[in-house]
Design a protein around this motif. Structure first.
Motif, PDB file in Angstrom:
ATOM      1  N   VAL A   1       0.821  -1.072   0.099  1.00 30.74           N
ATOM      2  CA  VAL A   1       0.090   0.024   0.053  1.00 30.74           C
ATOM      3  C   VAL A   1       0.980   1.351  -0.004  1.00 30.74           C
ATOM      4  O   VAL A   1       1.645   1.314   0.645  1.00 30.74           O
ATOM      5  N   VAL A   2       0.390   2.160  -0.828  1.00 31.87           N
ATOM      6  CA  VAL A   2       0.894   3.655  -0.892  1.00 31.87           C
ATOM      7  C   VAL A   2      -0.258   4.552  -0.236  1.00 31.87           C
ATOM      8  O   VAL A   2      -1.130   4.617  -1.140  1.00 31.87           O
ATOM      9  N   GLN A   3      -0.198   5.030   0.633  1.00 29.66           N
ATOM     10  CA  GLN A   3      -1.117   6.122   1.031  1.00 29.66           C
ATOM     11  C   GLN A   3      -0.249   7.424   1.311  1.00 29.66           C
ATOM     12  O   GLN A   3       0.755   7.201   2.102  1.00 29.66           O
ATOM     13  N   HIS A   4      -0.587   8.496   0.480  1.00 28.43           N
ATOM     14  CA  HIS A   4       0.197   9.529   0.872  1.00 28.43           C
ATOM     15  C   HIS A   4      -0.117  10.015   2.214  1.00 28.43           C
ATOM     16  O   HIS A   4      -1.297  10.588   2.683  1.00 28.43           O
ATOM     17  N   MET A   5       1.047   9.958   2.983  1.00 29.60           N
ATOM     18  CA  MET A   5       0.953  10.436   4.554  1.00 29.60           C
ATOM     19  C   MET A   5       2.426  10.936   5.013  1.00 29.60           C
ATOM     20  O   MET A   5       3.229  10.431   4.368  1.00 29.60           O
ATOM     21  N   PRO A   6       2.539  11.452   5.803  1.00 30.60           N
ATOM     22  CA  PRO A   6       3.780  11.995   6.536  1.00 30.60           C
ATOM     23  C   PRO A   6       4.255  11.077   7.346  1.00 30.60           C
ATOM     24  O   PRO A   6       3.633  10.150   7.894  1.00 30.60           O
ATOM     25  N   PRO A   7       5.631  11.107   7.831  1.00 30.48           N
ATOM     26  CA  PRO A   7       6.272  10.355   8.850  1.00 30.48           C
ATOM     27  C   PRO A   7       5.465  10.214  10.080  1.00 30.48           C
ATOM     28  O   PRO A   7       4.783  11.392  10.244  1.00 30.48           O
ATOM     29  N   VAL A   8       5.381   9.312  10.972  1.00 32.49           N
ATOM     30  CA  VAL A   8       4.900   9.038  12.138  1.00 32.49           C
ATOM     31  C   VAL A   8       3.245   8.701  11.729  1.00 32.49           C
ATOM     32  O   VAL A   8       2.934   7.540  12.748  1.00 32.49           O
ATOM     33  N   PHE A   9       2.668   9.369  11.092  1.00 30.81           N
ATOM     34  CA  PHE A   9       1.187   8.865  10.634  1.00 30.81           C
ATOM     35  C   PHE A   9       1.328   7.589  10.056  1.00 30.81           C
ATOM     36  O   PHE A   9       0.141   6.840  10.683  1.00 30.81           O
ATOM     37  N   THR A  10       1.973   7.313   9.248  1.00 32.16           N
ATOM     38  CA  THR A  10       1.997   5.779   8.563  1.00 32.16           C
ATOM     39  C   THR A  10       2.035   4.786   9.582  1.00 32.16           C
ATOM     40  O   THR A  10       1.529   3.656   9.483  1.00 32.16           O
ATOM     41  N   ALA A  11       3.143   4.901  10.552  1.00 25.52           N
ATOM     42  CA  ALA A  11       3.145   3.717  11.574  1.00 25.52           C
ATOM     43  C   ALA A  11       1.940   3.452  12.163  1.00 25.52           C
ATOM     44  O   ALA A  11       1.345   2.381  12.513  1.00 25.52           O
ATOM     45  N   MET A  12       1.418   4.563  12.784  1.00 25.54           N
ATOM     46  CA  MET A  12      -0.006   4.464  13.638  1.00 25.54           C
ATOM     47  C   MET A  12      -1.266   4.292  12.581  1.00 25.54           C
ATOM     48  O   MET A  12      -2.098   3.283  12.867  1.00 25.54           O
ATOM     49  N   PHE A  13      -0.920   4.503  11.386  1.00 24.81           N
ATOM     50  CA  PHE A  13      -2.190   4.113  10.167  1.00 24.81           C
ATOM     51  C   PHE A  13      -2.165   2.678  10.178  1.00 24.81           C
ATOM     52  O   PHE A  13      -2.959   1.994  10.152  1.00 24.81           O
ATOM     53  N   ALA A  14      -0.713   2.121   9.944  1.00 24.95           N
ATOM     54  CA  ALA A  14      -0.592   0.501   9.885  1.00 24.95           C
ATOM     55  C   ALA A  14      -1.398  -0.189  11.102  1.00 24.95           C
ATOM     56  O   ALA A  14      -1.874  -1.120  10.906  1.00 24.95           O
ATOM     57  N   SER A  15      -1.162   0.294  12.139  1.00 26.04           N
ATOM     58  CA  SER A  15      -1.483  -0.263  13.701  1.00 26.04           C
ATOM     59  C   SER A  15      -2.947  -0.186  13.571  1.00 26.04           C
ATOM     60  O   SER A  15      -3.509  -1.415  13.859  1.00 26.04           O
ATOM     61  N   ARG A  16      -3.561   0.719  12.993  1.00 23.86           N
ATOM     62  CA  ARG A  16      -5.180   0.956  13.079  1.00 23.86           C
ATOM     63  C   ARG A  16      -5.736  -0.284  12.034  1.00 23.86           C
ATOM     64  O   ARG A  16      -6.332  -0.685  12.244  1.00 23.86           O
ATOM     65  N   LEU A  17      -5.102  -0.045  10.762  1.00 27.04           N
ATOM     66  CA  LEU A  17      -5.316  -1.006   9.747  1.00 27.04           C
ATOM     67  C   LEU A  17      -5.354  -2.454  10.330  1.00 27.04           C
ATOM     68  O   LEU A  17      -6.279  -3.210  10.024  1.00 27.04           O
ATOM     69  N   ASP A  18      -4.237  -2.595  11.132  1.00 28.08           N
ATOM     70  CA  ASP A  18      -4.038  -4.059  11.725  1.00 28.08           C
ATOM     71  C   ASP A  18      -5.314  -4.476  12.784  1.00 28.08           C
ATOM     72  O   ASP A  18      -5.604  -5.756  12.691  1.00 28.08           O
ATOM     73  N   ARG A  19      -5.805  -3.358  13.357  1.00 29.38           N
ATOM     74  CA  ARG A  19      -6.746  -3.796  14.251  1.00 29.38           C
ATOM     75  C   ARG A  19      -8.045  -4.301  13.492  1.00 29.38           C
ATOM     76  O   ARG A  19      -9.012  -4.848  14.210  1.00 29.38           O
ATOM     77  N   VAL A  20      -8.302  -3.830  12.308  1.00 31.18           N
ATOM     78  CA  VAL A  20      -9.686  -3.811  11.635  1.00 31.18           C
ATOM     79  C   VAL A  20      -9.366  -5.000  10.544  1.00 31.18           C
ATOM     80  O   VAL A  20     -10.675  -5.288  10.040  1.00 31.18           O
ATOM     81  N   SER A  21      -8.486  -5.448  10.404  1.00 35.32           N
ATOM     82  CA  SER A  21      -8.140  -6.614   9.273  1.00 35.32           C
ATOM     83  C   SER A  21      -7.839  -8.065   9.920  1.00 35.32           C
ATOM     84  O   SER A  21      -7.058  -8.234  10.960  1.00 35.32           O
ATOM     85  N   ALA A  22      -8.226  -8.921   8.988  1.00 29.70           N
ATOM     86  CA  ALA A  22      -7.875 -10.350   9.423  1.00 29.70           C
ATOM     87  C   ALA A  22      -6.544 -10.766   9.076  1.00 29.70           C
ATOM     88  O   ALA A  22      -5.953 -11.710   9.393  1.00 29.70           O
ATOM     89  N   LEU A  23      -5.871  -9.822   8.098  1.00 30.81           N
ATOM     90  CA  LEU A  23      -4.723  -9.928   7.720  1.00 30.81           C
ATOM     91  C   LEU A  23      -3.772  -9.207   8.621  1.00 30.81           C
ATOM     92  O   LEU A  23      -4.147  -8.321   9.616  1.00 30.81           O
ATOM     93  N   SER A  24      -2.291  -9.662   8.557  1.00 29.86           N
ATOM     94  CA  SER A  24      -1.530  -8.828   9.433  1.00 29.86           C
ATOM     95  C   SER A  24      -1.146  -7.582   8.549  1.00 29.86           C
ATOM     96  O   SER A  24      -0.674  -7.675   7.223  1.00 29.86           O
ATOM     97  N   VAL A  25      -0.997  -6.295   9.302  1.00 25.71           N
ATOM     98  CA  VAL A  25      -0.524  -5.067   8.674  1.00 25.71           C
ATOM     99  C   VAL A  25       0.484  -4.258   9.277  1.00 25.71           C
ATOM    100  O   VAL A  25       0.455  -4.267  10.611  1.00 25.71           O
ATOM    101  N   SER A  26       1.413  -4.122   8.697  1.00 25.65           N
ATOM    102  CA  SER A  26       2.646  -3.265   9.400  1.00 25.65           C
ATOM    103  C   SER A  26       3.211  -2.298   8.383  1.00 25.65           C
ATOM    104  O   SER A  26       2.989  -2.278   7.284  1.00 25.65           O
ATOM    105  N   GLU A  27       3.940  -1.328   8.963  1.00 25.11           N
ATOM    106  CA  GLU A  27       4.872  -0.144   8.215  1.00 25.11           C
ATOM    107  C   GLU A  27       5.887  -1.348   7.391  1.00 25.11           C
ATOM    108  O   GLU A  27       6.597  -1.847   8.042  1.00 25.11           O
ATOM    109  N   ALA A  28       6.081  -1.005   6.214  1.00 22.72           N
ATOM    110  CA  ALA A  28       7.137  -1.902   5.562  1.00 22.72           C
ATOM    111  C   ALA A  28       8.397  -1.574   5.908  1.00 22.72           C
ATOM    112  O   ALA A  28       8.858  -0.389   6.301  1.00 22.72           O
ATOM    113  N   VAL A  29       9.232  -2.557   5.934  1.00 16.44           N
ATOM    114  CA  VAL A  29      10.682  -2.204   6.349  1.00 16.44           C
ATOM    115  C   VAL A  29      11.722  -2.632   5.292  1.00 16.44           C
ATOM    116  O   VAL A  29      11.532  -3.598   4.478  1.00 16.44           O
ATOM    117  N   ASP A  30      12.910  -1.805   4.939  1.00 17.74           N
ATOM    118  CA  ASP A  30      13.724  -2.193   3.930  1.00 17.74           C
ATOM    119  C   ASP A  30      14.272  -3.590   4.080  1.00 17.74           C
ATOM    120  O   ASP A  30      14.791  -3.800   4.951  1.00 17.74           O
TER     121      ASP A  30
END
Length: 347
Positions: free
Chosen positions: A191-220
């Motif tokens: 996923v690419v969502q136009h968002m600044p730093p700080v926001f994306t990690a929290m957004f991934a955590s929020r998505l993880d709570r509503v999804s049956a899939l595991s959601v995380s901020e991507a790591v290099d």
């Protein structure tokens, strides 16, 4: 002329935002409110085309005011004015879930007055114009633009990756989409969502709570796994690269594309190169045209492109540009996309 109500408990901030907005001769600030209660009174009295709403305020805060504004006028564009902090990110994401149209981040305290005005104007004016344009079209009974002929009805092979790009309205659209994907999805989702730093990690955590899939901020350098959702970090591009029999995520600070970093084009282009006809790109609601060049790369290599339809988009900029270019194989309402993705993955 677009009329705007500015709401902030700081007189300095109200003055800066007003100055920034009125750099555009087509925008007029018709009122300034000092708290949420004052904002509700002025919104009823002035009937503005849009509201810029601070989150942290006395008497009635931005979230409470947002709930009441939304109850009174579901289509009124409301843009939250947020601090670039963890608390600000958390409150902003909550506001988006409550129906805020979009958000902008406040400049840092080290910026000069003129730099702050320019930064706010660059963020805020295009969003207000896009959101008010959409609201006016709906209020006037405007009909959705019919799409041109689609590229082809179905993919040649089952997708091995789902790539999703979005901007304005994207957080809520993504939450809806990932919540409907099954736990046994056999492919990774990037996923690419136009968002600044700080926001994306929290957004991934929020998505993880509503999804049956595991959601995380991507790591290099991490390998993509089926059944996992990877969110591009704020202010970093996310691209896909094959190393032997694995596909790895690459995070970098390359130049912005379409004024965006992360950019949907960067992700889609890399995914098309790695997966060829097994790549599937989805373009959801958003301003601008990021994703169009990437969708062309996906189509050229035999992959599949889906676009969100106009009626269900907060702003039909990004998906509309893909559709107008004749690059979408299917144009679907948001609530139909997850089921179609599952159908395509299962062949």
């Amino acid at each position: 002329m677009i009329s705007v109500l500015v709401v902030d408990d700081s007189a300095t901030v109200r003055r800066i935002v007003t100055t920034a907005l009125e750099t555009d001769p087509g925008v007029a600030v018709v009122g300034q409110a000092v708290d949420g209660e004052h904002a509700l009174d002025l919104a009823q009295e002035l009937a503005p085309d849009a509201v810029v709403l601070d989150i942290e305020m006395p008497v009635l805060d931005g979230l409470a005011a947002l709930r009441r504004l939304r109850a009174a006028n579901p289509r009124l564009p409301v843009i939250m004015f947020s601090t670039l902090t963890e608390r600000g990110a958390m409150k902003t994401l909550e506001a988006l879930s409550l129906g805020a149209s979009d958000y902008v981040t406040k400049p840092t305290g080290t910026d000069s007055l003129s730099a702050s005005v320019r930064e706010i104007a660059d963020q805020l004016v295009p969003k207000i114009r896009a959101l008010v344009g959409t609201a006016r079209s709906l209020d006037s009974g405007g009909q959705p633009v019919p799409p041109p002929p689609l590229a082809r009805p179905s993919p040649a092979v089952a997708p091995q990756v789902l790539m999703v790009g979005c901007s304005t309205g994207g957080p809520d659209a993504l939450a809806s989409l990932v919540s409907e994907l099954p736990f046994n999805l056999r492919v990774p989702v990037v996923v690419v969502q136009h968002m600044p730093p700080v926001f994306t990690a929290m957004f991934a955590s929020r998505l993880d709570r509503v999804s049956a899939l595991s959601v995380s901020e991507a790591v290099d350098g991490e390998p993509l796994r089926a059944g996992h959702v990877y969110v591009a970090p704020g202010d970093r591009h996310l691209s896909l690269h094959r190393v032997e029999d694995r596909v790895l995520a690459r995070i970098d600070a390359g130049p912005p594309e379409n004024f965006c970093r992360p950019s949907v084009d960067v992700l889609f282009r890399s995914g098309a190169h790695v997966y060829g006809p097994a790549a599937l790109g989805v373009v959801l609601t958003g301003m601008g045209h990021d994703g169009t060049a990437g969708a062309r790369a996906v189509q050229t290599t035999g992959g599949t492109v889906l676009a969100q339809d106009q009626a269900s988009s907060v702003v039909w900029g990004m998906p509309g540009a893909v559709v107008a270019a004749g690059l979408a194989h299917e144009v679907l309402a948001l609530d139909k996309i997850a089921a179609r993705l599952v159908e395509l993955v299962r062949g």
